[in-house]
Design an enzyme around this catalytic site. Structure first.
Site, PDB file in Angstrom:
ATOM      1  N   GLU A  68     -36.280  38.102  70.934  1.00 20.16           N
ATOM      2  CA  GLU A  68     -35.129  37.513  71.587  1.00 20.16           C
ATOM      3  C   GLU A  68     -34.064  38.608  71.657  1.00 20.16           C
ATOM      4  OE1 GLU A  68     -33.495  34.082  69.644  1.00 20.16           O
ATOM      5  OE2 GLU A  68     -31.936  33.880  71.164  1.00 20.16           O
ATOM      6  N   ARG A 102     -43.601  36.775  57.105  1.00 19.19           N
ATOM      7  CA  ARG A 102     -42.668  37.794  57.559  1.00 19.19           C
ATOM      8  C   ARG A 102     -42.467  38.841  56.473  1.00 19.19           C
ATOM      9  NH1 ARG A 102     -38.879  35.206  60.352  1.00 19.19           N
ATOM     10  NH2 ARG A 102     -37.260  36.744  60.156  1.00 19.19           N
ATOM     11  N   LYS A 162     -31.567  38.951  61.900  1.00 20.00           N
ATOM     12  CA  LYS A 162     -30.617  39.421  62.903  1.00 20.00           C
ATOM     13  C   LYS A 162     -29.241  38.807  62.685  1.00 20.00           C
ATOM     14  CE  LYS A 162     -33.449  38.947  66.375  1.00 20.00           C
ATOM     15  NZ  LYS A 162     -34.074  38.900  67.702  1.00 20.00           N
TER      16      LYS A 162
HETATM   17  P1  ATP Z   1     -34.581  37.276  62.698  1.00 18.42           P
HETATM   18  O1  ATP Z   1     -35.171  36.359  61.679  1.00 18.42           O
HETATM   19  O2  ATP Z   1     -34.378  38.668  62.227  1.00 18.42           O
HETATM   20  O3  ATP Z   1     -33.378  36.723  63.371  1.00 18.42           O
HETATM   21  P2  ATP Z   1     -36.198  36.447  64.800  1.00 18.42           P
HETATM   22  O4  ATP Z   1     -37.483  35.871  64.364  1.00 18.42           O
HETATM   23  O5  ATP Z   1     -35.163  35.500  65.257  1.00 18.42           O
HETATM   24  O6  ATP Z   1     -35.700  37.458  63.748  1.00 18.42           O
HETATM   25  P3  ATP Z   1     -37.207  37.392  67.266  1.00 18.42           P
HETATM   26  O7  ATP Z   1     -36.593  38.334  68.208  1.00 18.42           O
HETATM   27  O8  ATP Z   1     -37.387  35.992  67.646  1.00 18.42           O
HETATM   28  O9  ATP Z   1     -36.376  37.494  65.940  1.00 18.42           O
HETATM   29  O10 ATP Z   1     -38.569  37.984  66.729  1.00 18.42           O
HETATM   30  C1  ATP Z   1     -39.553  38.537  67.543  1.00 18.42           C
HETATM   31  C2  ATP Z   1     -40.849  38.516  66.785  1.00 18.42           C
HETATM   32  O11 ATP Z   1     -40.750  39.256  65.584  1.00 18.42           O
HETATM   33  C3  ATP Z   1     -41.229  37.103  66.397  1.00 18.42           C
HETATM   34  O12 ATP Z   1     -42.601  36.922  66.657  1.00 18.42           O
HETATM   35  C4  ATP Z   1     -40.943  37.044  64.938  1.00 18.42           C
HETATM   36  O13 ATP Z   1     -41.776  36.131  64.290  1.00 18.42           O
HETATM   37  C5  ATP Z   1     -41.178  38.488  64.493  1.00 18.42           C
HETATM   38  N1  ATP Z   1     -40.402  38.805  63.298  1.00 18.42           N
HETATM   39  C6  ATP Z   1     -39.076  38.656  63.129  1.00 18.42           C
HETATM   40  N2  ATP Z   1     -38.709  38.991  61.886  1.00 18.42           N
HETATM   41  C7  ATP Z   1     -39.837  39.379  61.239  1.00 18.42           C
HETATM   42  C8  ATP Z   1     -40.126  39.845  59.923  1.00 18.42           C
HETATM   43  N3  ATP Z   1     -39.174  39.978  59.008  1.00 18.42           N
HETATM   44  N4  ATP Z   1     -41.409  40.149  59.614  1.00 18.42           N
HETATM   45  C9  ATP Z   1     -42.374  40.025  60.544  1.00 18.42           C
HETATM   46  N5  ATP Z   1     -42.173  39.593  61.795  1.00 18.42           N
HETATM   47  C10 ATP Z   1     -40.920  39.270  62.153  1.00 18.42           C
HETATM   48 MG    MG Z   2     -36.442  33.980  66.759  1.00 15.36          MG
END
Ligand code: ATP
Ligand code: MG
Length: 562
Positions: free
Chosen positions: A41, A267, A277
């Site tokens: 995102e 994660r 984020k």
């Molecule tokens: P955050 O928790 O940092 O806000 P998010 O999941 O909202 O991250 P996205 O941009 O939606 O951020 O994530 C893109 C991809 O990266 C998704 O498939 C998400 O599951 C994966 N992802 C995000 N954070 C992690 C992490 N700490 N470890 C592994 N994969 C991750």
């Molecule tokens: Mg997300």
């Protein structure tokens, strides 16, 4: 899983249960080709947690000769920005991955997603609700109690269709209405209690600008985007496990072009830092760090700026493996991967961070010698370079002690040490200022020891790095420490627990001439100190270096002991 397991994995090369699943799907013929996607995102910069997902998705595609798409999940215009899209593209590319022509945006599918939403309404599978977000939450029930149906749940199809079209047409204000799937308000899975599919947001979108004022939710957009792209394995983190029934329900109830499946993995969490984020945004927006690429942050751009090579990040991701068990990996494990790679690749150089002047009294004034120095003892092909030597040099302040204990093998009054690639010197006098601080050492050298060995076989215990006073270049060096001093960085009070010493700026460092023309990302080893690389603000007139990582490997030591 115990806390130590991921570290052991890191040593062995981690397992990856997702690759096992895909291998089975390929063997059984369920997957004719392997198609994955990385779906960020664009509401912030990527961090090393994302790198885990990127390596998994692109790595799986590569392993099975398939393809991996880069797809922006740009469904929330309130938080998304072009700056974030650009930085994500740059970071994924820098990490070494290539999506070919498969760069997509969920917003490319808005029209099709909308059409499918009308189809759900027509099939009696979705309805427009007038409840507010708070009311919907109150109606949702709890883990132990079923939800309460909205009074609008049984609206006629035609009325729903009409209202939904008017939502699109901009007749309603933000939050006035939503479109919900009509599934089961008594479901044991709260995600199945009539989840919201569309909300009204009157905001400019980075790509579709003002074409839309209704936006699909993640749950609605994600699986359908996967289906449109022919994604076979939709890999996401464990918090989406409970969303899988909804993912499947939507795929089953829509005439989508393919049948993707969702798989969840744990994660990445790291000690001493935050990987979300939302929290990173707080650090940046609150001015606690110098921007998204502050070298103290676990962002990809921060790590790059600090000098961590992309290959070290990939290696780290491979070593931690992919499991379904939530665990916290030690930051030291990442540092270990960085060190191990840089040890093989980084040229050695000499830099004095806290200089103490040394005058070699029996060395001729005005004379300069060019001494041969090995660029990398781990890599013969890296060759040698010339390092200028003269009568006045600088050594590290901490390499001299007035009254050294027995185990101190560096310089002290009357003691002899080796200057790396140069000569043996013996300290004859130490000059203090009025405050008692040493300002200058007087030494003599043994001309017979050029190159660092005494022909009479005499040994010295210490070897010091140094720079020639006349030839050295002044530089600023920035030393970084953990963002959060304690290992456990979880909790909403992280802003109160920021390490006040996470950045130490040393001005007046002196570096050997060969370091004058490095650019950002060209990480070198400052002998005996660590790995360093020029910061983007560096100029030939004012070099600025970031410490990537020190030489001391606490992680490897612990592995041995443990
Ligand atoms: P955050 O928790 O940092 O806000 P998010 O999941 O909202 O991250 P996205 O941009 O939606 O951020 O994530 C893109 C991809 O990266 C998704 O498939 C998400 O599951 C994966 N992802 C995000 N954070 C992690 C992490 N700490 N470890 C592994 N994969 C991750
Ligand atoms: Mg997300």
């Amino acid at each position: 899983m115990t806390d130590t397991e991921p570290e052991e994995k890191a040593e062995e090369g981690g397992g990856n249960f997702i690759l096992d699943i895909i291998a089975e799907d390929v063997a059984s013929g369920r997957a004719k080709e392997v198609v994955t996607r990385f779906p960020p995102e664009p509401n912030g910069y990527l961090h090393i947690g994302h790198a885990k997902s990127i390596c998994l998705n692109f790595g799986a595609a590569e392993t099975f000769g398939g393809r991996c798409h880069l797809r922006f999940d740009d469904t929330n215009p309130l938080k998304e920005e072009v700056e974030f899209i650009d930085s994500i593209i740059e970071d994924v590319r820098w990490l070494g991955f290539d999506w070919g022509q498969h760069l997509y945006f969920a917003s490319d599918y808005f029209e099709r997603l909308y059409g499918w939403a009308e189809h759900l309404i027509e099939a009696g599978n979705a309805y427009v609700d007038d409840l507010t977000a708070d009311e919907i939450r109150e109606h949702r029930g709890t883990l132990t109690e079923p939800g309460t149906p909205s009074p609008h749940r049984d609206r006629e199809r035609q009325e729903n269709l009409d209202l939904f079209r008017r939502m699109r047409g901009g007749e309603f204000a933000d939050g006035e209405k939503v479109l919900r799937a009509k599934i089961d308000m008594a479901s044991g899975n709260i995600n199945m209690r009539d989840p919201v599919l569309y909300r009204i947001v009157h905001a400019s979108h980075p790509r579709t600008v003002d074409a839309w004022c209704i936006y699909p939710t993640y749950d609605y957009a994600h699986g359908q985007s996967d289906a449109i792209e022919g994604v076979t394995h939709s890999l996401c983190t464990l918090e989406f496990e409970d969303h899988r029934p909804l993912y499947d329900w939507l795929i089953e109830n829509l005439d989508v072009p393919s049948r993707p499946r969702q798989y969840e993995f744990a994660r990445l969490n790291l000690t001493h830092t935050v990987l979300s984020k939302r929290r990173l945004t707080e650090l940046v927006a609150g001015g606690h760090v110098a921007g998204w690429d502050d070298p103290r942050l676990p962002t990809i751009s921060g790590l790059r700026r600090r000098g961590v090579p992309a290959a070290a990040i990939r290696d780290f991701c491979a070593r931690i493996g992919v499991t379904k068990n939530d665990a916290v990996v030690e930051m030291a494990a990442l540092d270990h991967c960085t060190r191990e790679l840089l040890n093989k690749t980084a040229p050695r150089r000499m830099a004095v961070l806290r200089p103490l002047k040394v005058v070699i009294e029996n060395y001729p004034e005005g004379k300069t010698e060019e001494l041969d120095a090995v660029n990398n003892p781990e890599d013969e092909a890296a060759g040698t370079r010339k390092v200028p030597f003269s009568r006045e040099i600088y050594i590290e302040r901490e390499d001299f002690m007035d009254d050294p204990p027995k185990k101190f093998f560096r310089l002290g009054p009357g003691r002899e040490v080796r200057l790396r690639y140069a000569y043996f010197i013996t300290c004859t006098d130490a000059i203090k200022d009025a405050d008692g601080a040493f300002t200058e050492l007087r030494c003599t050298y043994d001309p017979e020891t050029r190159g660092g060995d005494a022909p009479d076989g005499r040994k010295v215990r210490g070897t010091l790095h140094w720079v020639s006073a006349e030839h050295a270049i002044a530089a600023e060096v920035r030393l970084y420490d953990h963002l959060i001093a304690e290992a456990d960085a979880s909790g909403d009070d992280f802003l109160d627990r920021l390490n006040p010493d996470s950045l130490e700026v040393l001005d007046g460092c002196l570096i050997e001439p060969a370091l004058g023309d490095l650019g950002p990302g060209e990480t070198v080893q400052f002998e005996r100190q660590g790995y360093f690389c020029p910061d983007p603000v560096t100029t030939p007139e004012k070099p600025v270096f970031n410490r990537t990582v020190s030489l001391r490997d606490s992680w490897a030591k612990k592995q041995k002991k443990g």
